[in-house]
Design an enzyme around this catalytic site. Structure first.
Site, PDB file in Angstrom:
ATOM      1  N   MET A   1     -10.122   1.273  32.590  1.00  0.00           N
ATOM      2  CA  MET A   1     -10.350   0.044  31.857  1.00  0.00           C
ATOM      3  C   MET A   1     -11.672   0.147  31.110  1.00  0.00           C
ATOM      4  O   MET A   1     -12.628   0.705  31.615  1.00  0.00           O
ATOM      5  CB  MET A   1     -10.355  -1.139  32.817  1.00  0.00           C
ATOM      6  N   CYS A   2     -11.666  -0.367  29.887  1.00  0.00           N
ATOM      7  CA  CYS A   2     -12.823  -0.323  28.984  1.00  0.00           C
ATOM      8  C   CYS A   2     -13.005   1.071  28.374  1.00  0.00           C
ATOM      9  O   CYS A   2     -12.587   2.080  28.934  1.00  0.00           O
ATOM     10  CB  CYS A   2     -14.118  -0.746  29.665  1.00  0.00           C
ATOM     11  N   ARG A   3     -13.634   1.080  27.226  1.00  0.00           N
ATOM     12  CA  ARG A   3     -14.037   2.306  26.527  1.00  0.00           C
ATOM     13  C   ARG A   3     -15.444   2.057  26.008  1.00  0.00           C
ATOM     14  O   ARG A   3     -15.770   0.944  25.563  1.00  0.00           O
ATOM     15  CB  ARG A   3     -13.130   2.631  25.351  1.00  0.00           C
ATOM     16  N   ASN A  41      -7.707  -2.886  25.541  1.00  0.00           N
ATOM     17  CA  ASN A  41      -9.081  -3.349  25.780  1.00  0.00           C
ATOM     18  C   ASN A  41      -9.379  -4.506  24.827  1.00  0.00           C
ATOM     19  O   ASN A  41     -10.053  -4.336  23.815  1.00  0.00           O
ATOM     20  CB  ASN A  41     -10.055  -2.187  25.576  1.00  0.00           C
ATOM     21  N   ASN A 115     -17.711   1.316  32.549  1.00  0.00           N
ATOM     22  CA  ASN A 115     -16.281   1.523  32.344  1.00  0.00           C
ATOM     23  C   ASN A 115     -15.670   1.774  33.717  1.00  0.00           C
ATOM     24  O   ASN A 115     -15.860   2.834  34.301  1.00  0.00           O
ATOM     25  CB  ASN A 115     -16.068   2.720  31.410  1.00  0.00           C
TER      26      ASN A 115
END
Length: 252
Positions: A1-3, A41, A115
């Site tokens: 999850m997330c970048r 995201n 992240n």
């Protein structure tokens, strides 16, 4: 999850880093190529950047998806910087504090992004939170695992730890307290970068001749100079140097 992504190098328009590359951070908000958890995201985004001769970065953050923000294109077209940290967010819990929960978090000269997720949140992290001074807990930026991770990192930075140590020690502590957590952390002070690969992808592109280093969750283009960081590794970098150090969990 997330970048997320951090850049040190010659001054460039932000769009050249964040939206123009074929697999840019903007595209990663809806179509990441190497994300190991989650698929979209769209729960917020943020950019932090440094102006010349000013050690305190500026930030622009929003709670919605980056592709729906009409100001983003104008901002990244006109703002130029030689030091940037940006992120797009997939929240661990729905509706958690909106814009306040979007990276980058900041304090003084530092920008930070997480992240991943703490497994067993919040109970698993409670013993580490209890070790922070009460006033630091009261100043948490949001009621999220990432905000607590930032508080743990910031506590060490304020105590004088270098960027790498300030990331590595909380990662070890959290991995011991909450096994199975994903702890890819990223921090910069505009001069150097530190990052951890722990449970998700991390890459870097180093061009010492151009005095340019990019550290990112995944490559934003197909330049063959991108290198993947092995899992459970600390990366430290400047514009001309990248070092990788294996990380180990603390003994029980």
């Amino acid at each position: 999850m997330c970048r997320h992504l951090a850049y040190l190098g010659p001054v460039v328009e932000l769009r050249r880093l964040l939206s123009e590359p074929e697999h840019s951070l903007v595209r990663q908000s809806w179509e990441p190529r190497r994300q190991r958890s989650g698929t979209v995201n769209a729960d917020g985004f943020g950019i932090g950047w440094y102006a010349e001769d000013d050690p305190v970065p500026a930030r622009y953050r929003r709670s919605g998806p980056v592709w729906s923000d009409l100001t983003f294109a104008d901002l990244t077209r006109v703002v130029r910087s030689g030091a940037v940290l940006a992120a797009v967010r997939d929240s661990t819990l729905p509706g958690a504090d909106g814009e306040a929960a979007a990276a980058p978090f900041s304090d003084g000269p530092w920008l930070f992004s997480h992240n991943g997720a703490i497994r067993g949140w919040p109970d698993a992290a409670a013993p580490l939170a209890a070790g922070l001074p009460p006033e630091e807990l009261l100043r948490l930026a949001a009621r999220t695992d990432s905000a607590l991770v930032w508080a743990l990192v910031l506590h060490r930075l304020r105590a004088g730890d270098d960027l790498g140590t300030a990331l590595a020690e909380p990662v070890r502590e959290l991995a011991t307290a909450a096994p199975g957590s994903r702890l890819n952390l990223l921090v910069t002070d505009g001069v150097a970068i530190a990052a951890t690969a722990w449970g998700d992808s991390l890459w870097y592109l180093a061009d010492a001749g151009a005095r340019r280093t990019v550290v990112a969750s995944e490559p934003y283009d197909d330049d063959p100079r991108w290198r993947e960081v092995p899992d459970r590794t600390l990366l430290t970098a400047t514009r001309t140097r990248v070092e990788l150090t294996p990380l180990k969990e603390n003994s029980p």
